[in-house]
Structures are given as structure tokens and as C-alpha cells.
Design a protein around this motif. Sequence first.
Motif, PDB file in Angstrom:
ATOM      1  N   ILE A  50       0.456  -1.315   0.377  1.00  0.00           N
ATOM      2  CA  ILE A  50       0.516  -0.070  -0.122  1.00  0.00           C
ATOM      3  C   ILE A  50       1.028   1.217   0.288  1.00  0.00           C
ATOM      4  O   ILE A  50       0.339   1.953  -0.802  1.00  0.00           O
ATOM      5  N   ASN A  51       2.066   1.377   0.613  1.00  0.00           N
ATOM      6  CA  ASN A  51       2.865   2.379   0.760  1.00  0.00           C
ATOM      7  C   ASN A  51       3.243   2.584  -0.742  1.00  0.00           C
ATOM      8  O   ASN A  51       3.735   4.092  -0.904  1.00  0.00           O
ATOM      9  N   GLU A  52       3.687   1.866  -1.403  1.00  0.00           N
ATOM     10  CA  GLU A  52       4.134   2.124  -2.587  1.00  0.00           C
ATOM     11  C   GLU A  52       2.844   2.341  -3.310  1.00  0.00           C
ATOM     12  O   GLU A  52       3.493   3.951  -4.173  1.00  0.00           O
ATOM     13  N   LEU A  53       2.172   2.407  -2.931  1.00  0.00           N
ATOM     14  CA  LEU A  53       1.323   2.117  -4.927  1.00  0.00           C
ATOM     15  C   LEU A  53       0.385   4.057  -4.379  1.00  0.00           C
ATOM     16  O   LEU A  53       0.471   4.876  -5.014  1.00  0.00           O
ATOM     17  N   ILE A  54       0.489   4.546  -2.788  1.00  0.00           N
ATOM     18  CA  ILE A  54       0.257   5.772  -2.707  1.00  0.00           C
ATOM     19  C   ILE A  54       1.535   6.796  -3.310  1.00  0.00           C
ATOM     20  O   ILE A  54       1.519   8.017  -3.332  1.00  0.00           O
ATOM     21  N   ALA A  55       3.097   6.008  -2.883  1.00  0.00           N
ATOM     22  CA  ALA A  55       3.695   6.520  -3.335  1.00  0.00           C
ATOM     23  C   ALA A  55       4.353   6.849  -4.862  1.00  0.00           C
ATOM     24  O   ALA A  55       4.003   8.066  -4.956  1.00  0.00           O
ATOM     25  N   GLU A  56       3.573   6.109  -5.565  1.00  0.00           N
ATOM     26  CA  GLU A  56       3.369   5.613  -7.008  1.00  0.00           C
ATOM     27  C   GLU A  56       2.203   6.909  -7.132  1.00  0.00           C
ATOM     28  O   GLU A  56       2.216   7.700  -8.340  1.00  0.00           O
ATOM     29  N   GLY A  57       1.579   7.557  -6.721  1.00  0.00           N
ATOM     30  CA  GLY A  57      -0.177   7.580  -6.789  1.00  0.00           C
ATOM     31  C   GLY A  57       0.673   9.050  -7.199  1.00  0.00           C
ATOM     32  O   GLY A  57      -0.303   9.537  -7.161  1.00  0.00           O
ATOM     33  N   SER A  58       1.422   9.658  -5.619  1.00  0.00           N
ATOM     34  CA  SER A  58       1.091  10.938  -5.317  1.00  0.00           C
ATOM     35  C   SER A  58       2.185  11.960  -6.354  1.00  0.00           C
ATOM     36  O   SER A  58       2.189  13.291  -6.447  1.00  0.00           O
ATOM     37  N   SER A  59       3.116  10.623  -7.006  1.00  0.00           N
ATOM     38  CA  SER A  59       4.242  11.209  -7.898  1.00  0.00           C
ATOM     39  C   SER A  59       3.361  11.854  -9.273  1.00  0.00           C
ATOM     40  O   SER A  59       3.291  12.685  -9.726  1.00  0.00           O
ATOM     41  N   LYS A  60       2.498  10.746  -9.376  1.00  0.00           N
ATOM     42  CA  LYS A  60       1.787  11.263 -10.740  1.00  0.00           C
ATOM     43  C   LYS A  60       0.860  12.051 -11.071  1.00  0.00           C
ATOM     44  O   LYS A  60       0.955  12.841 -11.127  1.00  0.00           O
ATOM     45  N   LEU A  61      -0.275  12.391  -9.485  1.00  0.00           N
ATOM     46  CA  LEU A  61      -1.018  13.726  -9.186  1.00  0.00           C
ATOM     47  C   LEU A  61      -0.152  14.811  -9.139  1.00  0.00           C
ATOM     48  O   LEU A  61      -0.380  16.183  -9.086  1.00  0.00           O
ATOM     49  N   ALA A  62       1.233  14.691  -8.504  1.00  0.00           N
ATOM     50  CA  ALA A  62       2.149  16.060  -8.485  1.00  0.00           C
ATOM     51  C   ALA A  62       2.366  16.371 -10.161  1.00  0.00           C
ATOM     52  O   ALA A  62       2.864  17.706 -10.340  1.00  0.00           O
ATOM     53  N   SER A  63       2.827  15.752 -10.998  1.00  0.00           N
ATOM     54  CA  SER A  63       2.373  15.667 -12.350  1.00  0.00           C
ATOM     55  C   SER A  63       1.353  16.144 -12.924  1.00  0.00           C
ATOM     56  O   SER A  63       1.287  17.106 -14.203  1.00  0.00           O
ATOM     57  N   VAL A  64       0.037  16.585 -12.688  1.00  0.00           N
ATOM     58  CA  VAL A  64      -1.130  17.013 -12.901  1.00  0.00           C
ATOM     59  C   VAL A  64      -1.307  18.555 -13.445  1.00  0.00           C
ATOM     60  O   VAL A  64      -1.152  19.084 -11.765  1.00  0.00           O
ATOM     61  N   PRO A  65      -1.462  19.250 -14.212  1.00  0.00           N
ATOM     62  CA  PRO A  65      -1.908  20.663 -13.706  1.00  0.00           C
ATOM     63  C   PRO A  65      -2.955  20.806 -13.272  1.00  0.00           C
ATOM     64  O   PRO A  65      -4.041  20.077 -13.667  1.00  0.00           O
ATOM     65  N   SER A  66      -2.828  22.210 -12.346  1.00  0.00           N
ATOM     66  CA  SER A  66      -4.087  22.110 -11.818  1.00  0.00           C
ATOM     67  C   SER A  66      -4.404  23.474 -12.213  1.00  0.00           C
ATOM     68  O   SER A  66      -5.938  23.175 -12.108  1.00  0.00           O
ATOM     69  N   GLY A  67      -4.292  24.547 -12.198  1.00  0.00           N
ATOM     70  CA  GLY A  67      -4.975  25.715 -12.961  1.00  0.00           C
ATOM     71  C   GLY A  67      -5.755  26.602 -12.261  1.00  0.00           C
ATOM     72  O   GLY A  67      -6.088  27.045 -12.496  1.00  0.00           O
ATOM     73  N   GLY A  68      -5.355  25.887 -11.213  1.00  0.00           N
ATOM     74  CA  GLY A  68      -5.975  26.808 -10.678  1.00  0.00           C
ATOM     75  C   GLY A  68      -5.977  28.524 -10.174  1.00  0.00           C
ATOM     76  O   GLY A  68      -6.261  29.671 -10.028  1.00  0.00           O
TER      77      GLY A  68
END
Length: 108
Positions: A50-68
Motif C-alpha cells: 500500500i505504501n508503494e502504491l500511495i507513493a506512486e500515485g502521489s508522484s503521478k498527481l504531482a505532475s497533473v496541472p491544476s490550473g487553479g
Amino acid sequence: MKHLAAYLLLSLGGNSSPSAKDIGKVLSSVGIEADDDRVELLAELDGKDINELIAEGSSKLASVPSGGAAAASGGAAAGGAAAAETKEEPKEEEKEESDDDMGFGLFD
């Protein structure tokens, strides 16, 4: 989300591979009926850390532009232009009601 939360709670509690029955027990303990289709999706997590999946997901979310920030500054500029175009007429101040009209005052 509630199914994933139950899975994560079980994982944090020491159950490295929670079953559908385990997830159902956690959800039923708070009055929620488990959806079998959603529990089956969690079966894909079996055997993964689970910890590896969360870390992998966090790195993917960091690359998504939010545009806020761009949307907020664009909205402020548009709002400022609209306010400049329409001049508001001064509002008449409403006459305050007083207790004197009723024959008594608050501090009499």
C-alpha cells in the motif's frame, strides 16, 4: 471511497491482504452495506504494498496541472472589468426601525 478507506484501515491494522469479507465487516460495523463490484476492484490490490502504491500515485498527481492560479487570476480580471463597466447606483439607506414607534424603548 468508503471501500478503499475500509481496505486501508485493515491494512494499517496489520491485515496485509484484506478479503472481501473483511471489508464487508468493517463497513457493516458503521452501518454501510458493501458493494460487491467495488470490493472486487480492490482485489487488484492483493499482494501489493500500500505504501508503494500511495507513493506512486502521489508522484503521478504531482505532475497533473491544476490550473487553479490561472483561473483565479483570470476570474479576478474579468470580474474587475465587469464591475468597471456597470456603475452601481447608490442604494438608499434603509430607515432603521426603532422601538419608539411601538410606544416603548429597549432601555426604558
